[in-house]
Design a protein around this motif. Structure first.
Motif, mmCIF file in Angstrom:
data_model
loop_
_atom_site.group_PDB
_atom_site.id
_atom_site.type_symbol
_atom_site.label_atom_id
_atom_site.label_comp_id
_atom_site.label_asym_id
_atom_site.label_seq_id
_atom_site.Cartn_x
_atom_site.Cartn_y
_atom_site.Cartn_z
ATOM 1 N N VAL A 104 10.028 -5.300 -9.249
ATOM 2 C CA VAL A 104 9.558 -4.035 -9.761
ATOM 3 C C VAL A 104 8.727 -3.217 -8.857
ATOM 4 C CG1 VAL A 104 7.866 -3.432 -11.517
ATOM 5 C CG2 VAL A 104 9.227 -5.247 -12.077
ATOM 6 N N ALA A 105 8.072 -3.690 -7.889
ATOM 7 C CA ALA A 105 7.535 -3.140 -6.808
ATOM 8 C C ALA A 105 8.529 -2.167 -6.057
ATOM 9 C CB ALA A 105 6.795 -3.895 -5.946
ATOM 10 N N LEU A 106 9.631 -3.073 -5.704
ATOM 11 C CA LEU A 106 10.574 -2.243 -4.786
ATOM 12 C C LEU A 106 11.306 -1.076 -5.879
ATOM 13 C CD1 LEU A 106 12.107 -5.110 -3.169
ATOM 14 C CD2 LEU A 106 10.866 -3.519 -1.938
ATOM 15 N N ARG A 107 11.419 -1.448 -6.960
ATOM 16 C CA ARG A 107 12.120 -0.362 -7.881
ATOM 17 C C ARG A 107 11.146 0.919 -8.123
ATOM 18 N NH1 ARG A 107 14.753 -2.306 -12.897
ATOM 19 N NH2 ARG A 107 13.692 -4.416 -13.037
ATOM 20 N N TYR A 246 1.348 -12.413 -10.385
ATOM 21 C CA TYR A 246 0.448 -10.741 -10.578
ATOM 22 C C TYR A 246 0.760 -10.084 -9.371
ATOM 23 C CZ TYR A 246 -3.094 -13.880 -8.545
ATOM 24 O OH TYR A 246 -3.852 -14.725 -7.675
ATOM 25 N N VAL A 247 0.585 -8.757 -9.355
ATOM 26 C CA VAL A 247 0.792 -7.779 -8.463
ATOM 27 C C VAL A 247 -0.691 -7.004 -8.401
ATOM 28 C CG1 VAL A 247 1.898 -5.798 -7.715
ATOM 29 C CG2 VAL A 247 3.064 -7.485 -9.054
ATOM 30 N N CYS A 248 -1.204 -6.859 -7.300
ATOM 31 C CA CYS A 248 -2.456 -5.973 -7.391
ATOM 32 C C CYS A 248 -1.786 -4.788 -6.203
ATOM 33 C CB CYS A 248 -3.700 -6.799 -6.475
ATOM 34 S SG CYS A 248 -3.884 -8.133 -7.661
ATOM 35 N N ALA A 249 -2.295 -3.527 -6.701
ATOM 36 C CA ALA A 249 -1.924 -2.681 -5.763
ATOM 37 C C ALA A 249 -2.671 -1.428 -6.283
ATOM 38 C CB ALA A 249 -0.249 -2.169 -5.910
ATOM 39 N N PRO A 250 -2.541 -0.216 -5.382
ATOM 40 C CA PRO A 250 -3.077 1.220 -5.860
ATOM 41 C C PRO A 250 -2.894 1.484 -7.172
ATOM 42 C CG PRO A 250 -2.416 1.273 -3.479
ATOM 43 C CD PRO A 250 -2.075 -0.163 -4.198
ATOM 44 N N GLN A 251 -3.731 2.102 -8.075
ATOM 45 C CA GLN A 251 -3.308 2.543 -9.383
ATOM 46 C C GLN A 251 -2.299 3.318 -9.462
ATOM 47 O OE1 GLN A 251 -6.929 4.610 -11.136
ATOM 48 N NE2 GLN A 251 -5.793 4.431 -13.272
ATOM 49 N N VAL A 252 -1.830 4.191 -8.748
ATOM 50 C CA VAL A 252 -0.853 4.899 -8.863
ATOM 51 C C VAL A 252 0.500 4.204 -8.995
ATOM 52 C CG1 VAL A 252 -1.545 7.300 -7.898
ATOM 53 C CG2 VAL A 252 -0.815 5.559 -6.229
ATOM 54 N N ILE A 253 0.390 3.233 -7.929
ATOM 55 C CA ILE A 253 1.757 2.230 -7.911
ATOM 56 C C ILE A 253 1.860 1.300 -9.180
ATOM 57 C CG2 ILE A 253 3.251 0.342 -6.707
ATOM 58 C CD1 ILE A 253 1.759 1.661 -4.319
ATOM 59 N N ILE A 254 0.597 0.784 -9.514
ATOM 60 C CA ILE A 254 0.562 0.110 -10.671
ATOM 61 C C ILE A 254 1.238 0.558 -12.124
ATOM 62 C CG2 ILE A 254 -1.030 -1.335 -12.321
ATOM 63 C CD1 ILE A 254 -0.391 -3.097 -9.766
ATOM 64 N N GLN A 255 0.742 1.858 -12.095
ATOM 65 C CA GLN A 255 1.132 2.593 -13.195
ATOM 66 C C GLN A 255 2.607 2.738 -13.443
ATOM 67 O OE1 GLN A 255 -0.987 6.269 -12.658
ATOM 68 N NE2 GLN A 255 -2.345 5.844 -14.172
ATOM 69 N N GLN A 256 3.350 3.049 -12.251
ATOM 70 C CA GLN A 256 4.692 3.298 -12.448
ATOM 71 C C GLN A 256 5.497 1.918 -12.641
ATOM 72 O OE1 GLN A 256 5.756 6.315 -12.727
ATOM 73 N NE2 GLN A 256 3.955 7.069 -12.485
ATOM 74 N N MET A 257 4.842 0.813 -11.942
ATOM 75 C CA MET A 257 5.303 -0.515 -12.208
ATOM 76 C C MET A 257 5.428 -0.937 -13.627
ATOM 77 S SD MET A 257 4.184 -2.694 -8.641
ATOM 78 C CE MET A 257 4.827 -4.000 -9.370
#
Lengths: 388, 160
Positions: A104-107, A246-257
């Motif tokens: 999902v992160a890559l996509r 689980y994935v932790c990342a900046p909010q902008v990335i988490i939102q799209q993921m």
């Protein structure tokens, strides 16, 4: 009839391990050191909590991002163990294993033509997931002489204008290699210099055998905003079948993921999430005990290979060792096939994890000592016969 | 190091010492010395085997007996315990907190044998006030090992 299939997926090769295990499956008597999952059962208190959650009728979806209580516990855990500071409500997503997180992160991040740097040998999914996301995988061939750690000059040589993401697969499957603080420092500098993002797959982080323990690249100053941190319960808590990561990342990335996750998955398994609250809150000691036992087995295998005079660097992570079989003048695949046919021991050819795995084999020590000993005795026989 | 050695032999006293040395990153001679020292210090008191008698088709009856006693003047409970644990039928004797004093585990070939021990030997002891005999119907777990089933590796072949 028209071709029912998508061109991209049909062009992707099936996993090399799969092919090898199809042969193993036909040999029920073979001893396998091939499986990449813990041999321990999930700690009973975790299973008990799952049963309790079912009794209570907690069988609904959770929110798309995952159970809030669990995310809060994870954020505490990450602070406690790795000095990471993530907001459980906006910077975290519960996924179906760490592997969904990678996909999902890559996509969510790649545009067509974006290049993804993949240090190899490494886990088999980075390359196909990159291709399926429209990106271009670029392998960085790690070297045995560097104990399969990523060197800054190797990284810099692979960077182009199109490079967007560096995957950091440490502690590493299949080599067992780790990146310590001093190894990460120059990598961090380059990541910042070339404005890259890092997808760090730290699923084996808890299984680190250096004195100082695992260091996350996300904990370096200025790295949180460019890091996608992947972890899960499969390896550390022996919870592979629960499918929870689980994935932790900046909010902008988490939102799209979260959008992709919501449309494709809905939410991670509810029962697993309730059980995981106990796993993350109350199981530090269980994890430490498993780590200690893995470490004993790791030393056992290293000492066995040392006695046999087989070249093997000391791996400090995961539950694999990656001895060199180059001296026998055959390919990794040939070595493994012959070992399987002649001595009925299954280990995985290094090439299943990338071309730079040629000359090595992966041995998993997620097995009882009894099993390891039996298998090592046979490997020793095989090697003695090869040497004449 | 001692603690590591003990934790391994507690679960498997037949562990190959060369293997153990390799796991702990030390020499076999060192382990041998440590074991000998711990035997001498009576830290290691024996190397018995855990047997599932139910499967061995040998008749065995075991019981856990709660015993209330009056401790003997000047010697406390230890002297009473000694009177009890010297019987070969007795497997284990624990001094415990709670509503009685000793938990005595005994084993015999028949129910009769166990009952005779209690009525003829244990109860008549001067300091024994009362006993309550609990026969063991089934042993599920002992010494940390589940007796019922042998663990099998059910992991399937998966690409990772």
């Amino acid at each position: 009839m028209r071709n029912p299939l998508n061109k991209t997926i049909t062009e992707i090769k099936p996993s090399g391990i799969r092919k090898f295990f199809d042969i193993v499956a036909e040999m029920p008597e073979a001893i396998s050191l091939g499986v990449g999952e813990p041999d321990f059962d999930t700690p009973w208190k975790v299973r008990d909590e799952a049963i309790y959650s079912l009794e209570r009728g907690r069988t609904f979806y959770t929110s798309n991002s995952g159970l809030k209580e669990l995310r809060i516990e994870i954020s505490e855990f990450l602070k406690r163990h790795y000095d990471l500071d993530y907001d459980p409500l906006t910077e975290m997503l519960m996924t179906v294993g760490g592997s969904e997180g990678i996909d999902v992160a890559l996509r969510a991040m790649l545009d067509p033509g974006d290049e993804v740097l993949i240090p190899q040998p490494s886990y088999v999914s980075y390359e196909p997931c990159t291709i399926l996301a429209g990106g271009v995988p670029v392998a960085i061939n790690l070297k045995e002489e560097n104990e399969f750690r990523l060197k800054p000059e190797e990284l810099e040589a692979a960077i182009t204008d199109k490079t967007k993401i560096l995957i950091m697969p440490f502690p590493n499957n299949p080599t067992g290699a780790v990146m310590e603080k001093a190894d990460l420092e120059p990598i961090v500098e380059l990541v910042k210099k070339y404005d890259l993002f890092v997808l760090t797959d730290e699923i084996y982080g808890e299984l680190t055998y250096t004195g100082s323990g695992h260091v996350s690249i996300a904990s370096f100053p200025g790295m949180k905003e460019r890091t996608i941190y992947i972890n899960g319960f499969s390896k550390s808590h022996a919870m592979t079948g629960w499918r929870l990561g689980y994935v932790c990342a900046p909010q902008v990335i988490i939102q799209q993921m979260t959008k992709i996750h919501q449309f494709a998955i809905m939410c991670a398994p509810t029962t697993s999430q309730y059980a995981a609250v106990t796993a993350i809150r109350d199981c530090d000691e269980d994890v430490a005990n498993m780590r200690e036992e893995y470490n004993d087995r790791r030393r056992y295998l290293l000492n066995r290979f040392k006695k046999m005079n087989v070249k093997c660097f000391e791996p400090y992570g995961a539950f694999y060792i990656f001895p060199s079989i180059a001296e026998f003048g055959m390919s990794s695949e040939e070595f493994c096939t012959r070992l399987l046919k002649e001595k009925e021991v299954a280990v995985v050819p290094g090439t299943a994890f990338g071309d730079s795995g040629e000359g090595n084999v992966r041995i998993s020590y997620a097995y009882s000592l009894e099993n390891l000993k039996k298998a090592m005795d046979r490997i020793e026989e095989f090697i003695n016969e090869l040497r004449g | 190091m001692r603690e590591k050695i003990l934790s391994y032999i507690e679960h498997n006293s037949r562990i190959d010492l060369e293997d153990l040395a390799m796991m702990l990153g030390t020499e076999q001679a060192m382990i041998v010395n440590e074991l000998e020292a711990m035997e001498n210090e009576h830290i290691i008191c024996g190397y018995p085997t855990l047997i599932n008698w139910d499967k061995a088709s040998v008749e065995k009856v075991s019981a856990l007996i709660e015993v209330r006693v009056t401790p003997q003047r000047g010697m406390g409970f230890d002297k009473v315990a000694e009177r009890i644990y010297n019987y070969p039928e007795v497997n284990a004797v624990y001094l415990i907190s709670g509503s009685y004093d000793f938990m005595v585990s005994i084993e015999g070939h028949t129910l009769r044998e166990v009952a005779d021990f209690v009525s003829a030997k244990l109860s008549p002891l001067d300091s024994v006030l009362s006993t309550q005999t609990n026969f063991v119907l089934k042993k599920y777990k002992d010494h940390g090992i589940i007796m019922a089933e042998k663990h099998v590796d059910e992991r399937e072949k998966v690409s990772l």
